[in-house]
Structures are given as C-alpha cells and as structure tokens.
Design an enzyme around this catalytic site. Sequence first.
Site, PDB file in Angstrom:
ATOM      1  N   PRO A 134      19.741 -13.597  21.667  1.00 50.34           N
ATOM      2  CA  PRO A 134      20.398 -12.746  20.661  1.00 50.34           C
ATOM      3  C   PRO A 134      20.989 -11.437  21.180  1.00 50.34           C
ATOM      4  O   PRO A 134      20.511 -10.347  20.874  1.00 50.34           O
ATOM      5  CB  PRO A 134      19.269 -12.496  19.660  1.00 50.34           C
ATOM      6  N   CYS A 135      22.081 -11.538  21.909  1.00 47.89           N
ATOM      7  CA  CYS A 135      22.732 -10.336  22.425  1.00 47.89           C
ATOM      8  C   CYS A 135      23.290  -9.461  21.302  1.00 47.89           C
ATOM      9  O   CYS A 135      23.480  -8.263  21.486  1.00 47.89           O
ATOM     10  CB  CYS A 135      23.811 -10.698  23.439  1.00 47.89           C
ATOM     11  N   HIS A 136      23.506 -10.048  20.128  1.00 50.22           N
ATOM     12  CA  HIS A 136      24.003  -9.251  18.998  1.00 50.22           C
ATOM     13  C   HIS A 136      22.956  -8.247  18.518  1.00 50.22           C
ATOM     14  O   HIS A 136      23.295  -7.302  17.816  1.00 50.22           O
ATOM     15  CB  HIS A 136      24.433 -10.165  17.840  1.00 50.22           C
TER      16      HIS A 136
END
Length: 178
Positions: A134-136
Amino acid sequence: MDYTTHWQSPLGTIKLASDGEALVGLWFDGQKYGAAALDPCHEERADLPVFDETKRWLEIYFNGRVPDFTPQLEMRTTSFRKRVWEVMLTIPYGHTMTYGDIARIIASERGLDSMSAQAVGGAVGHNTISLIIPCHRVVGTNGSLTGYAGGIDRKVHLLQMEGAMKKSFFVPKRGIAY
C-alpha cells in the site's frame, strides 16, 4: 515467462502480472514504473489461480472491507526497495505512515543514525505491486500527498475509502508522482 490479465476497478483498469505462481505486478493502466518488473516476453492469460486470488482480494478491498489474506507476492527489485516495500506491507488499512517513519525504521535496523526520506520516496514510487503493497498509505511528514505513481486523485480516493484521509493532508500545488 510472465503472464498478464486485467481487472476493472472503480478507479480504472488494473493490470496484474504473474510468473505463473506469484503476483509480480499490479498497477493502474498508465501508471509510471508499473511494468518495471514485467518480463518483456509475456502473454495475456487470465486463468491463473494467483490472478483469481488477487481479483478476489481487489473485490473485497474495493467493497470497503479489509482482505484477510495476501496473494503470494514476488518482489522483483533491489534489496533496499524490497525492505521498504516490506515495511509498507505492515501499514494497516485505514492508517498512514510517513516517508520519514519508514526511513527511521530502516536506519534503525541497519544501525544508522538516519536515512534519507527521499531515498525511501524513490523506493515507494517504484512499487510494482500497488494497492496490495500500500504505497498510497505513505504521506509526507507535513501531510503532503505526494509520490503516488497511480495519480494523486487515486491516492486521495483510496485514503478516503479507507477512512485514513486527515484534515491536515493536502495535495501540493506541484505534485510529485515518483
């Protein structure tokens, strides 16, 4: 040999890539660096078990629920980026972490006083398995929503969907999409 298929999300078409066993890529069409881990010799194939499992994960996620499993992943990257991605995997649904937080974790593990948050930002931006890694959920220390190669609008939507959007978060006038 790598294989790809597509899945239609509420935020646009997502391409999935696999080596036949594990997921090696997941990115929005047009996402910068998305195909970086993809073997140039690949073919379209939708009938892999890992694609079925990943699509199930995506359906659960986009229906606003927390998936209770993670498809098998193969992170094709450098050891530094892999460690950053592993830290991102620990960020719970509905929470965020800063680039600086990740830098401090890795610096501590390596016995260093500090590490560059910009180096971490580069590793975050080159994530080839978006959403699942989950880079967001990674934000600037000052609340800046920069660094999402899938697009800042998608980052905002994902954080809102997860209930992780804080009033202090903002989209900079000149966004950086790694």
